[in-house]
Design an enzyme around this catalytic site. Structure first.
Site, short mmCIF file in Angstrom:
data_model
loop_
_atom_site.label_atom_id
_atom_site.label_comp_id
_atom_site.label_asym_id
_atom_site.label_seq_id
_atom_site.Cartn_x
_atom_site.Cartn_y
_atom_site.Cartn_z
N GLY A 1 13.90 -11.11 -19.52
CA GLY A 1 15.24 -11.57 -19.18
C GLY A 1 16.00 -12.17 -20.34
O GLY A 1 15.80 -11.80 -21.51
N SER A 2 16.85 -13.14 -20.03
CA SER A 2 17.89 -13.61 -20.95
C SER A 2 17.39 -14.12 -22.29
O SER A 2 18.20 -14.28 -23.20
CB SER A 2 18.70 -14.71 -20.28
OG SER A 2 19.20 -14.25 -19.06
N VAL A 3 16.11 -14.44 -22.42
CA VAL A 3 15.65 -14.90 -23.73
C VAL A 3 15.93 -13.86 -24.80
O VAL A 3 16.07 -14.18 -25.97
CB VAL A 3 14.14 -15.25 -23.71
CG1 VAL A 3 13.90 -16.56 -23.01
CG2 VAL A 3 13.32 -14.16 -23.08
N LYS B 1 18.62 -12.34 -25.22
CA LYS B 1 19.99 -12.47 -25.74
C LYS B 1 19.98 -13.12 -27.12
O LYS B 1 20.85 -12.86 -27.95
CB LYS B 1 20.84 -13.31 -24.77
CG LYS B 1 21.17 -12.56 -23.52
CD LYS B 1 21.84 -13.42 -22.49
CE LYS B 1 22.00 -12.63 -21.20
NZ LYS B 1 22.26 -13.48 -20.05
#
Lengths: 221, 578
Positions: B293-295, B297
């Site tokens: 997931g967002s890690v 980004k």
């Protein structure tokens, strides 16, 4: 002549035989001893290995944690946190040394060559000592002085830890001692002050009982 | 008698011989020479042997007599020398039935020593027609002494080593285990069957190196602290599992690597105890490949900064969805029309990250991820790592670029993520994780120092005002990024609605990065509030904060400034007032 030679030879042969026999047996005994020692060394090595492993097993982190939890009321240990880091600069300085008039007089007399009798015996109260040891042993060492005096104060000093007990120390020894103690109990605040006050009250007396110090401050828990 | 009689004769004969020796008695001469030669040979041999014995060092042939269990398997210790794996001497009892004088009495006596073996069984063993029978293995030293005291012939002991893990569960997944192979009288060979034990099997079995222990980068104290923190969080949040890694950003040394549920390596579960992640042997940190997931980004932003496409202040459109083919990528929450690159990471905007990714392009993005090692198994020293291959899309389409930019479509292990964050944190040089003390030298440069610095500032912002606020451990300048990823459904069709992997990847301290911490929880739910909360900011983040609070001091990391010093300054005042 020939007979004598023959007899001597026979004797020599007997002697050598006896000597060889002896050496032979001694060698065998020595070898047996070596074997025994080897076996013992091997056994000790094994024992040592077993003990080493057992030591590691008994010191495994989750067992230590369990023990700490079991003895929480006596030890009061908590995991080390970021707030435990101290700073040399924030170690409190001890109060300035107070000049005890009696001490000064005695020192002057000694300097002048007067005879000062050797210090009286110090007695350690075993019960108090035991109680202190349970405390972790870091705090104070309860030394009760039978008779006061400068020599006694000096005697009590190395054992007495903490800025409160520093009276009577040579002034240049103080900062070092205070540093050592304060590193152990850096966040010591209120209690140490009280202790100092108590000490102030009695330090002038000739027969001085060094007061029992406070337990490790509550703030530490 | 004949000799004495012959002597005068020979004396008389000798003058005659003097003239015609060669012709008169050639055979005698030849015999004489032969005898001389034979004696010379014999004495020569004795002389040579004596000389050899006199010259050679006295040496005892008894050394080999002691049947110690050799060679010993090397020990494994943590970074401070605490034992993690060691050997315990043990014995096995065997018998040569043919040499037993009185098998029945022997069996009776042995039954007294081993209460759990029946006399009948022992009689059957000791009267068998075999030349050799195992009576019992292993036996304790005390039992061995008791058997020795019997003084019965025909009973023998085989020395062997037992592998023992004194540290217990703390490092279970890392050490792995051993099994016995080719069991002989003298010793049973122990062969690694998982973890470090298997990866370093050759080295641990090498007799020449049995004396020096294999020193890991693990810190047992920190490992235990991490385990405690994760256990507490797992039970608080009802998670299925958890993993926590702390890694040195310069050397890649893994200081802690915990995977829950774990097991006692002294009673290692077998492969039959569950498939995949259900087996306690499953190491989530290494074997578990997840969409994190967002890690991710953070990595996308770092690539964009590195390529010079943007600066941290560049404004990017975030107000509208990004449409790629039939798919539209939206944000979970309403975002402003535009956000700076810093704010895209801080507020975790999918649309903003996707727009950055599309500017980076598929080719360059793959290049970066490849160089970060995101497509290969992590080269860490445990045997399971080589088989844990990240899952990447078979065809890398534009939508892949878009989703991978925010951590979906590419499954990697938490250790992959730790290595990537460490690479970003240490100034941009590639970090290869290691479980061995000393670690690895930093590798090729992937990001510039400047990118690294800018990203650290952005990560710090996430913690100071974004989703990672709860990990703001005073004094440690924690920076990091949350990631809450829906788990893919078992049947492979889309994603689960209410099952997530919550991850927090942290760097501390951001001003001079020293360690990376990655904590990932499997299906956590915080039910303390009115509605269940699964977001990493309320699950993985508090766990990371607690882990850093506990472990950073153990690693000797001093907090900077702030509360601590201020509190201590009070002390001199109170003393002076007396």
């Amino acid at each position: 002549m020939k007979r004598l030679l023959a007899a001597l030879s026979v004797l020599a042969v007997v002697a050598i035989a006896a000597w060889t026999y002896d050496i032979n047996y001694r060698t065998k005994n020595a070898l047996r001893e070596v074997d025994r020692l080897r076996a013992e060394i091997a056994m000790r090595h094994e024992e040592q290995q077993v003990l080493r492993v057992e030591w590691a097993y008994l010191n495994r982190p989750d067992r230590l944690k369990r023990l700490v939890e079991m003895n929480n009321d006596r030890l009061g240990l908590v995991p080390i946190g970021p707030e435990r880091f101290g700073d040399v600069a924030s170690v409190p300085f001890p109060p300035p040394p107070e000049v005890d008039p009696l001490e000064a007089a005695l020192a002057a007399a000694t300097a002048a060559g007067a005879f000062i009798p050797t210090p009286a015996k110090t007695s350690i109260d075993p019960a108090a000592a035991a109680a202190e040891r349970l405390d972790g042993g870091v705090a104070f060492f309860p030394v009760r002085l039978a008779a006061g005096g400068p020599a006694d104060a000096a005697l009590a000093l190395p054992a007495a830890v903490g800025p409160a007990a520093n009276h009577g120390a040579a002034p240049d020894a103080e900062p070092a001692l205070a540093l050592a103690s304060a590193e152990v109990e850096a966040p010591q605040t209120q209690e140490s002050g009280n202790a100092a006050a108590q000490t102030d009250a009695v330090s002038g007396a000739v027969v001085a009982a060094v007061p029992m110090p406070p337990r490790r401050p509550e703030a530490l828990r | 008698m004949t000799d004495i009689a012959a002597t005068p004769q020979r004396r008389q004969a000798s003058p005659k011989n003097r003239t015609g020796r060669a012709t008169a008695r050639p055979r005698d001469d030849w015999r004489l020479m032969l005898i001389v030669a034979v004696f010379m040979l014999c004495y020569g041999a004795v002389a040579v042997r004596m000389g050899a014995m006199a010259i050679s060092e006295p040496e005892e042939p008894r050394l080999a007599g002691y049947g110690g269990a050799e060679p010993v398997r090397g020990e494994i210790v943590d970074r401070n020398g605490a034992l993690i794996a060691a050997n315990l001497p043990a014995w096995s009892l065997y018998a040569h039935p043919a040499e037993l004088k009185d098998p029945l009495a022997t069996a009776q006596e042995l039954a007294g020593i081993f209460p759990d073996m029946s006399e009948a069984e022992l009689v059957r063993l000791l009267t068998s027609r075999n030349d050799f029978v195992w009576v019992r293995r292993p036996i304790t030293p005390r039992q061995k002494a008791a058997v020795q005291d019997l003084g019965r012939p025909g009973l023998f002991f085989g020395a062997r080593d037992m592998r023992f893990y004194p540290a217990g569960q703390a490092a279970a997944h890392i050490v792995g285990g051993v099994r016995a192979q080719s069991e002989g009288v003298r010793h049973a060979e122990l062969v690694g069957s998982g973890g470090i034990e298997r990866y370093f099997d050759e080295r641990l079995r090498d007799p020449a190196r049995a004396g020096d222990a294999l020193r890991l980068s693990i810190d047992l104290g920190a490992q235990q602290a991490m385990r405690e923190v994760l256990s507490a969080e797992v039970s608080r949040l009802g998670a299925k599992g958890a993993t926590g890694i702390i890694m040195n950003v310069r050397t890649g040394e893994i200081v802690t690597m915990v995977s829950l549920p774990d097991f006692d390596p002294n009673a290692r579960p077998s492969a039959a105890d569950g498939k995949g992640a259900a087996n306690p042997r499953f190491n989530r940190a290494v074997q578990g490949v997840y969409e994190l997931g967002s890690v991710f980004k953070v990595l996308t932003a770092a690539m964009a900064l590195e390529l010079g496409i943007v600066t941290p202040e560049t404004m990017v459109e975030t107000g509208s969805a990004v449409v790629i083919g039939r798919n539209a990528i939206r944000d979970m929450h309403r975002m402003p029309e535009t956000l700076s690159v810093t704010d895209i990471v801080v507020r975790s905007s999918n649309t903003g990250t996707t727009r950055l990714a599309l500017k980076i392009g598929a080719e360059r993005m793959r290049g970066f991820l490849d160089r970060l090692g995101m497509f290969d198994p992590v080269p860490v020293e445990i045997s399971e790592a080589a088989r844990a291959r990240p899952l990447k899309p078979p065809r890398w389409s534009e939508i892949s670029t878009a989703t991978i930019s925010f951590g979906h479509g590419l499954s990697v292990s938490p250790l992959h993520l730790s290595a990537a964050f460490a690479t970003l944190a240490n100034g941009g040089q590639k970090v290869v994780p290691s479980l061995i003390r000393g670690g690895n030298q930093p590798g090729e440069r992937i990001f510039s120092e400047r990118t690294s610095r800018e990203m650290m500032a952005i990560l710090r912002e996430v913690v100071s005002r974004g989703t990672g606020r709860r990990t703001n451990v005073e004094g440690y300048e924690v920076g990091g990024k949350t990631g809450t990823a829906d788990k893919p459904r078992q049947d492979g069709r889309g994603y689960e609605k209410d099952k997530v992997i919550a991850t927090f990847a942290a760097v501390f301290p951001t001003s001079a990065p020293a360690y990376v911490a990655v904590i990932s929880l499997d299906e956590p739910v915080d039910r303390s509030g009115p509605r269940p909360i699964r977001e990493a900011s309320r699950t993985a983040v508090p766990a990371t904060a607690e882990a850093i609070r506990r472990i950073a001091p153990l690693l000797g990391l001093r907090p900077k400034g702030g509360r601590v010093a201020a509190e201590l300054k009070v002390a001199p005042v109170s003393v002076a007032s007396n």
